[in-house]
Design a protein around this motif. Structure first.
Motif, PDB file in Angstrom:
ATOM      1  N   ILE A  83      -2.238  67.590 -12.496  1.00 29.16           N
ATOM      2  CA  ILE A  83      -0.951  67.092 -12.012  1.00 29.16           C
ATOM      3  C   ILE A  83      -0.678  65.671 -12.516  1.00 29.16           C
ATOM      4  O   ILE A  83       0.447  65.336 -12.892  1.00 29.16           O
ATOM      5  CB  ILE A  83      -0.926  67.104 -10.467  1.00 29.16           C
ATOM      6  CG1 ILE A  83      -1.281  68.496  -9.922  1.00 29.16           C
ATOM      7  CG2 ILE A  83       0.433  66.645  -9.949  1.00 29.16           C
ATOM      8  CD1 ILE A  83      -0.325  69.579 -10.307  1.00 29.16           C
ATOM      9  N   TYR A  84      -1.721  64.834 -12.533  1.00 30.66           N
ATOM     10  CA  TYR A  84      -1.567  63.424 -12.910  1.00 30.66           C
ATOM     11  C   TYR A  84      -2.655  63.068 -13.913  1.00 30.66           C
ATOM     12  O   TYR A  84      -3.841  63.132 -13.596  1.00 30.66           O
ATOM     13  CB  TYR A  84      -1.683  62.538 -11.660  1.00 30.66           C
ATOM     14  CG  TYR A  84      -1.456  61.068 -11.924  1.00 30.66           C
ATOM     15  CD1 TYR A  84      -0.176  60.530 -11.975  1.00 30.66           C
ATOM     16  CD2 TYR A  84      -2.535  60.200 -12.120  1.00 30.66           C
ATOM     17  CE1 TYR A  84       0.029  59.179 -12.217  1.00 30.66           C
ATOM     18  CE2 TYR A  84      -2.336  58.853 -12.358  1.00 30.66           C
ATOM     19  CZ  TYR A  84      -1.054  58.353 -12.410  1.00 30.66           C
ATOM     20  OH  TYR A  84      -0.859  57.018 -12.653  1.00 30.66           O
ATOM     21  N   LEU A  85      -2.249  62.692 -15.136  1.00 26.25           N
ATOM     22  CA  LEU A  85      -3.205  62.515 -16.223  1.00 26.25           C
ATOM     23  C   LEU A  85      -2.957  61.222 -17.001  1.00 26.25           C
ATOM     24  O   LEU A  85      -2.099  61.175 -17.888  1.00 26.25           O
ATOM     25  CB  LEU A  85      -3.111  63.701 -17.195  1.00 26.25           C
ATOM     26  CG  LEU A  85      -3.410  65.098 -16.638  1.00 26.25           C
ATOM     27  CD1 LEU A  85      -3.075  66.153 -17.672  1.00 26.25           C
ATOM     28  CD2 LEU A  85      -4.878  65.196 -16.200  1.00 26.25           C
ATOM     29  N   LEU A 141       0.805  65.294  -4.803  1.00 28.87           N
ATOM     30  CA  LEU A 141       0.912  64.563  -6.067  1.00 28.87           C
ATOM     31  C   LEU A 141       0.688  63.072  -5.841  1.00 28.87           C
ATOM     32  O   LEU A 141      -0.048  62.414  -6.595  1.00 28.87           O
ATOM     33  CB  LEU A 141       2.293  64.789  -6.701  1.00 28.87           C
ATOM     34  CG  LEU A 141       2.710  63.798  -7.789  1.00 28.87           C
ATOM     35  CD1 LEU A 141       1.781  63.871  -8.983  1.00 28.87           C
ATOM     36  CD2 LEU A 141       4.155  64.037  -8.208  1.00 28.87           C
ATOM     37  N   ILE A 142       1.313  62.538  -4.811  1.00 30.29           N
ATOM     38  CA  ILE A 142       1.177  61.105  -4.525  1.00 30.29           C
ATOM     39  C   ILE A 142      -0.271  60.783  -4.168  1.00 30.29           C
ATOM     40  O   ILE A 142      -0.830  59.776  -4.618  1.00 30.29           O
ATOM     41  CB  ILE A 142       2.137  60.704  -3.401  1.00 30.29           C
ATOM     42  CG1 ILE A 142       3.595  60.915  -3.855  1.00 30.29           C
ATOM     43  CG2 ILE A 142       1.925  59.241  -3.002  1.00 30.29           C
ATOM     44  CD1 ILE A 142       4.610  60.817  -2.751  1.00 30.29           C
ATOM     45  N   LYS A 143      -0.912  61.647  -3.375  1.00 26.70           N
ATOM     46  CA  LYS A 143      -2.308  61.409  -2.997  1.00 26.70           C
ATOM     47  C   LYS A 143      -3.204  61.351  -4.222  1.00 26.70           C
ATOM     48  O   LYS A 143      -3.987  60.415  -4.390  1.00 26.70           O
ATOM     49  CB  LYS A 143      -2.790  62.500  -2.050  1.00 26.70           C
ATOM     50  CG  LYS A 143      -4.268  62.367  -1.680  1.00 26.70           C
ATOM     51  CD  LYS A 143      -4.779  63.561  -0.897  1.00 26.70           C
ATOM     52  CE  LYS A 143      -4.257  63.591   0.502  1.00 26.70           C
ATOM     53  NZ  LYS A 143      -4.940  64.610   1.337  1.00 26.70           N
ATOM     54  N   ILE A 144      -3.099  62.341  -5.115  1.00 32.00           N
ATOM     55  CA  ILE A 144      -3.998  62.386  -6.271  1.00 32.00           C
ATOM     56  C   ILE A 144      -3.692  61.245  -7.233  1.00 32.00           C
ATOM     57  O   ILE A 144      -4.598  60.675  -7.850  1.00 32.00           O
ATOM     58  CB  ILE A 144      -3.922  63.759  -6.971  1.00 32.00           C
ATOM     59  CG1 ILE A 144      -5.191  64.018  -7.783  1.00 32.00           C
ATOM     60  CG2 ILE A 144      -2.715  63.905  -7.844  1.00 32.00           C
ATOM     61  CD1 ILE A 144      -6.416  64.302  -6.972  1.00 32.00           C
ATOM     62  N   SER A 145      -2.419  60.862  -7.353  1.00 34.62           N
ATOM     63  CA  SER A 145      -2.082  59.752  -8.247  1.00 34.62           C
ATOM     64  C   SER A 145      -2.614  58.434  -7.701  1.00 34.62           C
ATOM     65  O   SER A 145      -3.082  57.577  -8.469  1.00 34.62           O
ATOM     66  CB  SER A 145      -0.570  59.680  -8.467  1.00 34.62           C
ATOM     67  OG  SER A 145       0.123  59.370  -7.274  1.00 34.62           O
ATOM     68  N   PHE A 146      -2.599  58.262  -6.388  1.00 34.08           N
ATOM     69  CA  PHE A 146      -3.163  57.044  -5.794  1.00 34.08           C
ATOM     70  C   PHE A 146      -4.685  57.021  -5.951  1.00 34.08           C
ATOM     71  O   PHE A 146      -5.275  55.957  -6.165  1.00 34.08           O
ATOM     72  CB  PHE A 146      -2.788  56.944  -4.316  1.00 34.08           C
ATOM     73  CG  PHE A 146      -1.356  56.523  -4.068  1.00 34.08           C
ATOM     74  CD1 PHE A 146      -0.492  56.243  -5.112  1.00 34.08           C
ATOM     75  CD2 PHE A 146      -0.872  56.408  -2.776  1.00 34.08           C
ATOM     76  CE1 PHE A 146       0.822  55.846  -4.884  1.00 34.08           C
ATOM     77  CE2 PHE A 146       0.443  56.009  -2.534  1.00 34.08           C
ATOM     78  CZ  PHE A 146       1.281  55.733  -3.583  1.00 34.08           C
ATOM     79  N   MET A 147      -5.338  58.167  -5.818  1.00 32.74           N
ATOM     80  CA  MET A 147      -6.785  58.227  -6.025  1.00 32.74           C
ATOM     81  C   MET A 147      -7.142  57.772  -7.436  1.00 32.74           C
ATOM     82  O   MET A 147      -8.047  56.953  -7.639  1.00 32.74           O
ATOM     83  CB  MET A 147      -7.305  59.655  -5.772  1.00 32.74           C
ATOM     84  CG  MET A 147      -7.281  60.085  -4.325  1.00 32.74           C
ATOM     85  SD  MET A 147      -7.763  61.828  -4.107  1.00 32.74           S
ATOM     86  CE  MET A 147      -9.516  61.776  -4.531  1.00 32.74           C
ATOM     87  N   ILE A 148      -6.420  58.300  -8.408  1.00 32.62           N
ATOM     88  CA  ILE A 148      -6.712  57.937  -9.796  1.00 32.62           C
ATOM     89  C   ILE A 148      -6.321  56.492 -10.065  1.00 32.62           C
ATOM     90  O   ILE A 148      -7.013  55.782 -10.810  1.00 32.62           O
ATOM     91  CB  ILE A 148      -6.013  58.922 -10.750  1.00 32.62           C
ATOM     92  CG1 ILE A 148      -6.666  60.306 -10.617  1.00 32.62           C
ATOM     93  CG2 ILE A 148      -6.087  58.428 -12.194  1.00 32.62           C
ATOM     94  CD1 ILE A 148      -6.002  61.400 -11.416  1.00 32.62           C
ATOM     95  N   ALA A 149      -5.250  56.026  -9.434  1.00 38.46           N
ATOM     96  CA  ALA A 149      -4.857  54.619  -9.597  1.00 38.46           C
ATOM     97  C   ALA A 149      -5.961  53.691  -9.100  1.00 38.46           C
ATOM     98  O   ALA A 149      -6.212  52.630  -9.700  1.00 38.46           O
ATOM     99  CB  ALA A 149      -3.556  54.343  -8.849  1.00 38.46           C
ATOM    100  N   GLU A 150      -6.637  54.064  -8.035  1.00 37.48           N
ATOM    101  CA  GLU A 150      -7.721  53.226  -7.514  1.00 37.48           C
ATOM    102  C   GLU A 150      -8.902  53.194  -8.486  1.00 37.48           C
ATOM    103  O   GLU A 150      -9.560  52.158  -8.643  1.00 37.48           O
ATOM    104  CB  GLU A 150      -8.137  53.717  -6.137  1.00 37.48           C
ATOM    105  CG  GLU A 150      -7.063  53.446  -5.082  1.00 37.48           C
ATOM    106  CD  GLU A 150      -7.387  54.036  -3.721  1.00 37.48           C
ATOM    107  OE1 GLU A 150      -8.556  54.394  -3.497  1.00 37.48           O
ATOM    108  OE2 GLU A 150      -6.470  54.128  -2.884  1.00 37.48           O
ATOM    109  N   ILE A 151      -9.154  54.311  -9.159  1.00 35.08           N
ATOM    110  CA  ILE A 151     -10.202  54.320 -10.185  1.00 35.08           C
ATOM    111  C   ILE A 151      -9.801  53.411 -11.348  1.00 35.08           C
ATOM    112  O   ILE A 151     -10.618  52.627 -11.852  1.00 35.08           O
ATOM    113  CB  ILE A 151     -10.456  55.763 -10.673  1.00 35.08           C
ATOM    114  CG1 ILE A 151     -11.060  56.611  -9.551  1.00 35.08           C
ATOM    115  CG2 ILE A 151     -11.378  55.762 -11.899  1.00 35.08           C
ATOM    116  CD1 ILE A 151     -11.202  58.077  -9.897  1.00 35.08           C
TER     117      ILE A 151
END
Length: 280
Positions: free
Chosen positions: A101-103, A134-144
């Motif tokens: 979803i978010y790459l 989508l927002i949850k997974i994008s925030f997770m990756i943003a934190e990484i």
């Protein structure tokens, strides 16, 4: 006291100095202030790399960085749909990772460019995920990225939103409430500098969704949103072919390779995400 953070490349060092006001002589003292603030909030011992991300996202204004940190920790409680149940091995998170979803892309346009990322709305719609997912997974990756990626923390990020194979059911989820919550997180609580948002393969009705989003953005950010035509040529000036996957006319591998990379990366942070949830 030595500053135990990554050393920036010369190109990013120039951006950090000119755009963010980064001063190497002040960073160590500012980190001490922020660490004490986080401890006062009862949020443990964050790494220097985490804290410097908030400093850069606040253009090295310590009071703004403190405000963002406080907001970040409070929103983890008040907006649980974005910040709870983030175990990467949870079946729901696994599905989001497998569908890509978010790459974020592996390369940037230049050494000092923002980190580009693709949002693929089609799989979100096809597999009946919610926009909140989508927002949850994008925030997770943003934190990484906040912990690992200097282009992200210094130069910001560019977003390419691919709306191919979506329908009105997905657009209807983009309510003013969801838009307000997501932009509150991005603008008030996460040290994210959004530089461009480009939409491609847009369905009918997209302009209404864009209008809702713009309601919660400042004038500067509103001007950075571009709805592109059916031809991918519109995106190549900002995102050259050399950094894009083959599916977008690029030459840097495939979408499936990106999916595999980010699935493994998020899974490798499982302990970190579980710890973050325990300290909420």
């Amino acid at each position: 006291m030595k500053m135990k953070t990554r050393v920036l490349s010369p190109a990013l060092r120039k951006v950090a100095k000119n755009e963010l006001g980064e001063d190497l002589e002040k960073i160590a003292a500012d980190l001490i202030v922020l660490r004490a603030w986080v401890q006062e909030l009862g949020q443990g011992q964050p790494s220097n790399q985490w804290l410097i991300g908030f400093l850069r996202g606040s253009k090295h204004n310590v009071e703004k960085a403190k405000s963002k940190l406080e907001k970040y920790y409070s929103l983890k409680v008040s907006i649980p749909e974005f910040y709870t149940n983030r175990d990467p091995m949870d079946p729901k998170i696994q599905a989001l990772l497998e569908h890509g979803i978010y790459l974020p892309l592996r390369k940037c346009a230049r050494e000092d460019s923002p980190r580009p990322a693709i949002i693929r709305a089609g799989p979100l719609y096809k597999h009946q995920h919610a926009v909140a997912d989508l927002i949850k997974i994008s925030f997770m990756i943003a934190e990484i990225l906040l912990l690992e990626d200097d282009n992200f923390t210094v130069a910001g990020k560019d977003i390419l939103v691919d709306m191919q194979e979506t329908g009105f059911g997905l657009l209807s989820q983009w309510t003013p409430s969801i838009a307000m919550k997501s932009m509150t997180c991005v603008e008030k609580a996460l040290p994210i500098r959004l530089k461009h948002i480009q939409l491609i393969n847009s369905p009918r009705g997209i302009m209404a969704a864009v209008a809702i989003l713009k309601m919660f953005l400042g004038s500067k950010m509103r001007k950075r949103i571009q709805v592109c035509g059916p031809n991918y040529e519109d995106i190549y000036e900002n995102l050259p072919k050399s950094i894009l996957p083959e599916e977008y006319g690029g030459t840097d591998g495939s979408v499936q390779e990106l999916i595999g990379y980010w699935k493994n990366k998020v899974e490798s942070y499982r302990d970190w995400f579980l710890h973050q949830e325990r300290t909420s």
